[in-house]
Design an enzyme around this catalytic site. Structure first.
Site, mmCIF file in Angstrom:
data_model
loop_
_atom_site.group_PDB
_atom_site.id
_atom_site.type_symbol
_atom_site.label_atom_id
_atom_site.label_comp_id
_atom_site.label_asym_id
_atom_site.label_seq_id
_atom_site.Cartn_x
_atom_site.Cartn_y
_atom_site.Cartn_z
ATOM 1 C CE LYS A 26 -6.182 12.137 48.973
ATOM 2 N NZ LYS A 26 -4.600 12.229 48.754
ATOM 3 C CE1 TYR A 37 -23.950 41.094 49.590
ATOM 4 C CE2 TYR A 37 -23.540 38.893 49.049
ATOM 5 C CZ TYR A 37 -24.221 39.680 49.694
ATOM 6 O OH TYR A 37 -24.176 39.523 51.137
#
Length: 368
Positions: free
Chosen positions: A38, A264
């Site tokens: 998965k 940032y």
């Protein structure tokens, strides 16, 4: 192996084979192995992983959702596929693509029987999931009488396996809880046998269950993280080989004067002259902002380079002060020198999360 010239996730198929064979060696030869593929094969490549494991002889595959199983069928995977969390809107497609559902509640059982009857199915294989303590999905004891009644009143489905899920098979402090789970599951399966006159396949063990609780191997075991190289303990990690290496390159170097900032919100302010390297991957690629401000580090020419400031969407800056390097040099995020578990610890998370977070925009390459 060639040096990275861009951000790539390199998948080693020989390591996958090693892990498969190691896990098989831990169970009796009569015990089947279900390979959990998965989440894009735990972030690697579910199709390539499944093809390799199919060649190696995996008995079953497990996916979370029907769409994941359909993708494997589209790529000519013929091994039986269990869908661990099927939803009713996909039951028709699930049957048409010969996938097998884990049925975990009275509602899903009623809905699946109705779909199977509409499609004129006869003894379509289903897997019943019993809740033995995880309290996530699964039938509870109070559901059993009505579950039996529904099964006895249809020929559209037939139970091919009984399953449950261990909660903490890697935690030696919770061994008593695990033993109680195993006992509860055994009682459920024996009751089913008494009621229906046959015993379907039984499976409860995940990777740590395979390694720590041989009494819970039953007829089949399921392995996810172990196939990808992680055993949830330092001892077992030594016996397994991580299959994935996340690599990138240095795009640019900067000399940052004392007092200047990087990234940032001025997430890093230099307290000395610092050399930063900009790497072309960021939180859109799976390196979350939680790894910023030194909580994570990359490997540059064999040395740890802490992340400077905040991780950007497409770029991350690291401190390479004192590391001999130049633009174009390879950078290892996890793989050699630090595996995914070690990298994840910086952000107080686990290998599962960092592996499955690697974005699909990151190029996958394969080696042996």
């Amino acid at each position: 192996m060639p040096k990275a010239q861009e951000t790539v996730l390199e998948i080693n198929l020989s390591a996958l084979g090693h892990n498969y064979n190691y896990l098989k060696s831990k169970v009796n030869t009569s015990v089947k192995l279900m390979a959990v593929v998965k989440a894009f094969g735990y972030g690697s490549d579910s199709v390539m992983v499944a093809k390799e494991l199919q060649t190696l002889g995996a008995d079953y595959f497990a996916v979370a959702y029907t769409s994941e199983g359909v993708r494997l069928r589209d790529e000519n995977i013929t091994t039986p596929i269990l869908v661990l969390h099927p939803l009713a809107n996909a039951f028709k497609e699930l049957i048409e693509r010969c996938l097998e559902p884990s049925i975990y509640s009275l509602k899903t059982l009623r809905e699946f029987i109705a779909t199977a009857q509409t499609l004129k199915q006869k003894e379509y294989p289903i897997h019943l999931k019993f809740n033995s303590g995880l309290n996530r999905l699964g039938f509870n004891e109070k559901d059993v009488p009505e579950m039996y009644s529904l099964l006895k009143n249809t020929t559209a489905v037939k139970v091919t396996s009984l399953m449950s899920h261990l909660v903490a098979s890697e935690d030696h402090n919770l061994t008593d809880f695990t033993h109680n789970q195993i006992s509860s599951f055994v009682s459920f399966t024996e009751d089913f046998k008494t009621e229906f006159g046959y015993m379907p396949m039984r499976h409860q063990s995940n990777t740590s269950g395979i390694l720590n609780f041989p009494e819970a191997h039953f007829d089949m075991v399921r392995s996810g993280i172990g196939l990808y190289g992680y055993g949830n303990s330092s001892t077992e990690d030594l016996a397994l080989k991580p299959i994935a290496t996340l690599k990138s390159v240095i795009s640019q170097l900067h000399n940052i004067p004392k007092g200047s900032s990087v990234g940032y919100n001025r997430g890093f302010i230099a307290d000395r002259t610092t050399v930063s390297a900009t790497i072309p991957l960021g939180h859109a690629d799976g390196i979350g902002r939680q790894y910023g401000k030194g909580k994570g580090c990359f490997i540059v020419n064999g040395k740890k380079a802490p992340i400077l400031g905040n991780v950007c969407m497409d770029m991350t800056m690291v401190d390479v002060t004192g590391i001999e390097c130049q633009e174009g040099d390879e950078v290892i995020i996890f793989g050699a020198y630090q595996n995914a578990s070690e990298f994840a610890k910086g952000a107080q998370t686990i290998s599962y999360e960092i592996l499955t977070s690697v974005s699909q925009r990151v190029k996958r390459t394969f080696c042996r």
